[in-house]
Scaffold this motif. Structure first.
Motif, PDB file in Angstrom:
ATOM      1  N   VAL A   1       0.829  -1.213   0.000  1.00  0.00           N
ATOM      2  CA  VAL A   1       0.000   0.000   0.000  1.00  0.00           C
ATOM      3  C   VAL A   1       0.861   1.261   0.000  1.00  0.00           C
ATOM      4  O   VAL A   1       0.516   2.249  -0.653  1.00  0.00           O
ATOM      5  CB  VAL A   1      -0.973  -0.011   1.196  1.00  0.00           C
ATOM      6  CG1 VAL A   1      -1.829   1.245   1.218  1.00  0.00           C
ATOM      7  CG2 VAL A   1      -1.859  -1.254   1.128  1.00  0.00           C
ATOM      8  N   VAL A   2       1.963   1.234   0.734  1.00  0.00           N
ATOM      9  CA  VAL A   2       2.908   2.354   0.675  1.00  0.00           C
ATOM     10  C   VAL A   2       3.766   2.215  -0.580  1.00  0.00           C
ATOM     11  O   VAL A   2       3.879   3.137  -1.373  1.00  0.00           O
ATOM     12  CB  VAL A   2       3.783   2.412   1.944  1.00  0.00           C
ATOM     13  CG1 VAL A   2       4.823   3.524   1.818  1.00  0.00           C
ATOM     14  CG2 VAL A   2       2.916   2.628   3.185  1.00  0.00           C
ATOM     15  N   GLY A   3       4.360   1.042  -0.764  1.00  0.00           N
ATOM     16  CA  GLY A   3       5.172   0.775  -1.938  1.00  0.00           C
ATOM     17  C   GLY A   3       6.633   1.110  -1.707  1.00  0.00           C
ATOM     18  O   GLY A   3       6.985   1.863  -0.800  1.00  0.00           O
ATOM     19  N   PRO A   4       7.499   0.537  -2.541  1.00  0.00           N
ATOM     20  CA  PRO A   4       8.938   0.657  -2.313  1.00  0.00           C
ATOM     21  C   PRO A   4       9.501   2.054  -2.531  1.00  0.00           C
ATOM     22  O   PRO A   4      10.555   2.383  -1.980  1.00  0.00           O
ATOM     23  CB  PRO A   4       9.539  -0.344  -3.311  1.00  0.00           C
ATOM     24  CG  PRO A   4       8.505  -0.488  -4.375  1.00  0.00           C
ATOM     25  CD  PRO A   4       7.185  -0.352  -3.669  1.00  0.00           C
ATOM     26  N   ALA A   5       8.833   2.885  -3.322  1.00  0.00           N
ATOM     27  CA  ALA A   5       9.382   4.205  -3.652  1.00  0.00           C
ATOM     28  C   ALA A   5       8.868   5.308  -2.737  1.00  0.00           C
ATOM     29  O   ALA A   5       9.249   6.469  -2.900  1.00  0.00           O
ATOM     30  CB  ALA A   5       9.068   4.551  -5.104  1.00  0.00           C
ATOM     31  N   ARG A   6       8.009   4.961  -1.770  1.00  0.00           N
ATOM     32  CA  ARG A   6       7.460   5.966  -0.868  1.00  0.00           C
ATOM     33  C   ARG A   6       7.761   5.583   0.574  1.00  0.00           C
ATOM     34  O   ARG A   6       8.088   4.436   0.881  1.00  0.00           O
ATOM     35  CB  ARG A   6       5.942   6.106  -1.057  1.00  0.00           C
ATOM     36  CG  ARG A   6       5.528   6.492  -2.473  1.00  0.00           C
ATOM     37  CD  ARG A   6       4.057   6.855  -2.560  1.00  0.00           C
ATOM     38  NE  ARG A   6       3.165   5.726  -2.321  1.00  0.00           N
ATOM     39  CZ  ARG A   6       1.840   5.759  -2.452  1.00  0.00           C
ATOM     40  NH1 ARG A   6       1.247   6.877  -2.815  1.00  0.00           N
ATOM     41  NH2 ARG A   6       1.099   4.692  -2.217  1.00  0.00           N
TER      42      ARG A   6
ATOM     43  N   GLY B   1      -0.684   1.251 -10.322  1.00  0.00           N
ATOM     44  CA  GLY B   1      -0.239   2.435  -9.613  1.00  0.00           C
ATOM     45  C   GLY B   1       1.247   2.644  -9.846  1.00  0.00           C
ATOM     46  O   GLY B   1       2.035   1.696  -9.814  1.00  0.00           O
ATOM     47  N   ALA B   2       1.640   3.880 -10.087  1.00  0.00           N
ATOM     48  CA  ALA B   2       3.048   4.158 -10.378  1.00  0.00           C
ATOM     49  C   ALA B   2       3.948   3.867  -9.195  1.00  0.00           C
ATOM     50  O   ALA B   2       5.157   3.658  -9.374  1.00  0.00           O
ATOM     51  CB  ALA B   2       3.198   5.619 -10.808  1.00  0.00           C
ATOM     52  N   ALA B   3       3.398   3.834  -7.973  1.00  0.00           N
ATOM     53  CA  ALA B   3       4.203   3.566  -6.781  1.00  0.00           C
ATOM     54  C   ALA B   3       4.180   2.091  -6.386  1.00  0.00           C
ATOM     55  O   ALA B   3       4.749   1.723  -5.355  1.00  0.00           O
ATOM     56  CB  ALA B   3       3.720   4.430  -5.607  1.00  0.00           C
ATOM     57  N   ASP B   4       3.529   1.252  -7.170  1.00  0.00           N
ATOM     58  CA  ASP B   4       3.483  -0.184  -6.883  1.00  0.00           C
ATOM     59  C   ASP B   4       4.821  -0.822  -7.281  1.00  0.00           C
ATOM     60  O   ASP B   4       5.660  -0.198  -7.934  1.00  0.00           O
ATOM     61  CB  ASP B   4       2.334  -0.829  -7.671  1.00  0.00           C
ATOM     62  CG  ASP B   4       1.798  -2.096  -7.022  1.00  0.00           C
ATOM     63  OD1 ASP B   4       2.496  -2.683  -6.177  1.00  0.00           O
ATOM     64  OD2 ASP B   4       0.675  -2.505  -7.390  1.00  0.00           O
ATOM     65  N   ILE B   5       5.011  -2.090  -6.917  1.00  0.00           N
ATOM     66  CA  ILE B   5       6.222  -2.794  -7.317  1.00  0.00           C
ATOM     67  C   ILE B   5       6.233  -2.957  -8.836  1.00  0.00           C
ATOM     68  O   ILE B   5       5.179  -3.028  -9.483  1.00  0.00           O
ATOM     69  CB  ILE B   5       6.339  -4.159  -6.608  1.00  0.00           C
ATOM     70  CG1 ILE B   5       5.197  -5.092  -7.013  1.00  0.00           C
ATOM     71  CG2 ILE B   5       6.406  -3.986  -5.090  1.00  0.00           C
ATOM     72  CD1 ILE B   5       5.375  -6.519  -6.531  1.00  0.00           C
ATOM     73  N   ARG B   6       7.418  -3.036  -9.409  1.00  0.00           N
ATOM     74  CA  ARG B   6       7.544  -3.064 -10.867  1.00  0.00           C
ATOM     75  C   ARG B   6       6.901  -4.306 -11.478  1.00  0.00           C
ATOM     76  O   ARG B   6       6.416  -4.261 -12.610  1.00  0.00           O
ATOM     77  CB  ARG B   6       9.019  -2.991 -11.264  1.00  0.00           C
ATOM     78  CG  ARG B   6       9.656  -1.641 -11.019  1.00  0.00           C
ATOM     79  CD  ARG B   6       8.945  -0.536 -11.780  1.00  0.00           C
ATOM     80  NE  ARG B   6       8.856  -0.823 -13.215  1.00  0.00           N
ATOM     81  CZ  ARG B   6       7.973  -0.256 -14.031  1.00  0.00           C
ATOM     82  NH1 ARG B   6       7.063   0.575 -13.552  1.00  0.00           N
ATOM     83  NH2 ARG B   6       7.966  -0.549 -15.320  1.00  0.00           N
ATOM     84  N   ASP B   7       6.892  -5.417 -10.770  1.00  0.00           N
ATOM     85  CA  ASP B   7       6.278  -6.628 -11.327  1.00  0.00           C
ATOM     86  C   ASP B   7       4.820  -6.404 -11.701  1.00  0.00           C
ATOM     87  O   ASP B   7       4.320  -7.022 -12.652  1.00  0.00           O
ATOM     88  CB  ASP B   7       6.373  -7.786 -10.327  1.00  0.00           C
ATOM     89  CG  ASP B   7       7.699  -8.537 -10.416  1.00  0.00           C
ATOM     90  OD1 ASP B   7       8.598  -8.079 -11.155  1.00  0.00           O
ATOM     91  OD2 ASP B   7       7.834  -9.574  -9.745  1.00  0.00           O
TER      92      ASP B   7
ATOM     93  N   ALA C   1      -0.297   3.141  -5.167  1.00  0.00           N
ATOM     94  CA  ALA C   1       0.357   1.834  -5.141  1.00  0.00           C
ATOM     95  C   ALA C   1      -0.671   0.737  -5.407  1.00  0.00           C
ATOM     96  O   ALA C   1      -1.508   0.873  -6.289  1.00  0.00           O
ATOM     97  CB  ALA C   1       1.105   1.638  -3.825  1.00  0.00           C
ATOM     98  N   HIS C   2      -0.645  -0.336  -4.615  1.00  0.00           N
ATOM     99  CA  HIS C   2      -1.355  -1.546  -4.990  1.00  0.00           C
ATOM    100  C   HIS C   2      -2.870  -1.443  -4.843  1.00  0.00           C
ATOM    101  O   HIS C   2      -3.608  -2.019  -5.641  1.00  0.00           O
ATOM    102  CB  HIS C   2      -0.823  -2.703  -4.156  1.00  0.00           C
ATOM    103  CG  HIS C   2      -1.047  -4.049  -4.770  1.00  0.00           C
ATOM    104  ND1 HIS C   2      -0.694  -4.340  -6.078  1.00  0.00           N
ATOM    105  CD2 HIS C   2      -1.600  -5.189  -4.282  1.00  0.00           C
ATOM    106  CE1 HIS C   2      -1.007  -5.597  -6.345  1.00  0.00           C
ATOM    107  NE2 HIS C   2      -1.563  -6.126  -5.285  1.00  0.00           N
TER     108      HIS C   2
END
Length: 265
Positions: A154-159, A214-220, A245-246
């Motif tokens: 929900v937060v994601g790796p880039a945030r 979502g642009a902030a989700d994991i790349r997969d 994110a997700h």
């Protein structure tokens, strides 16, 4: 909320509006409440059914073999719906795809937000991210597990958590604690999977398909949307939604509602 017996299980759903049918299928870290930003808007033009998949939310889990995609078709049968558009997020998107592959005459369109796909294997990059952001968590500690999953998804790796609405984080953690309990219960029941899985059958889909992430989700997740767009004839790949994110429909309901208004028949 209404409950109905489907394939021997009491499933919970919300049913609003009239018109062409749209079924909303939630993420595996959530339940039907994640669609709270879509139901009223979609119900202005459609009959909207937000389902708790078996074992999740307010739906029951009898100790008998079942398939989630069979439950979706069973719900359509019980409600007298010939065809419906399926809108799915994450695991709910995977269920939607499986339903369209097994019962193509019953599905009019697929709208997929941050979707999973049955049979997909996560990349080593994603596995490493999980170790970095979550690490080892006691699986019996649902609160700690939910906090870790929400940090990842929900937060994601880039945030950072401070970048995200704290009410969204709290709501996602509450839903995910219930979902984790559902997953424990589901592990003791035979859940029938699509064989072969959908990841090798995407090119067989012959219906309108929309995919985004979502642009902030994991790349997969974005890569899966790219693959769907590349392999499904005529599929629409919308740009990734910024600052989401997700749980994209919950975090950015306006963008999702606009996409659905343009896409749904």
């Amino acid at each position: 909320m209404t409950k109905i017996d489907i394939n021997g299980a009491s499933l919970a759903y919300d049913d609003l509006g009239s018109g062409s049918a749209v079924v909303l299928l939630h993420a595996g870290i959530a339940d039907r409440r994640m669609w709270r930003g879509q139901v009223a808007t979609l119900a202005e033009r459609h009959r909207v059914i937000a389902l708790d998949l078996r074992g999740y939310g307010d739906s029951e889990l009898p100790p008998a073999p079942f398939a989630h995609h069979a439950d979706v078709v069973g719900l359509l049968d019980a409600l007298g719906i010939d065809r419906a558009a399926l809108v799915g997020c994450s695991f709910g998107g995977a269920v939607a795809i499986d339903t369209a592959l097994t019962h193509p005459a019953r599905v009019s369109a697929l709208a997929l937000f941050g979707t999973a796909v049955s049979g997909n294997e996560w990349s080593e990059e994603t596995e490493q991210l999980w170790e970095e952001l979550v690490g080892e968590v006691d699986p019996e500690d649902f609160a700690a597990s939910a906090a870790g999953e929400v940090r990842f998804w929900v937060v994601g790796p880039a945030r950072e958590p401070g970048d995200v609405d704290p009410e969204l984080i709290a709501f996602a953690e509450e839903m995910d604690q219930r979902a984790l309990a559902a997953e424990v219960a589901l592990s003791a029941v035979e859940v029938e999977e699509l064989d072969p899985p959908a990841i090798g059958q995407l090119g067989e889909l012959r219906l309108p398909v929309l995919a985004t992430a979502g642009a902030a989700d994991i790349r997969d997740i974005a890569r899966l949307a790219d693959r769907i767009a590349a392999e499904v004839p005529g599929a629409v790949r919308l740009p990734d939604v910024p600052d989401a994110a997700h749980l994209l429909p919950l975090e950015r309901p306006e963008a999702v509602n606009a996409a659905l208004r343009d896409f749904l028949p």
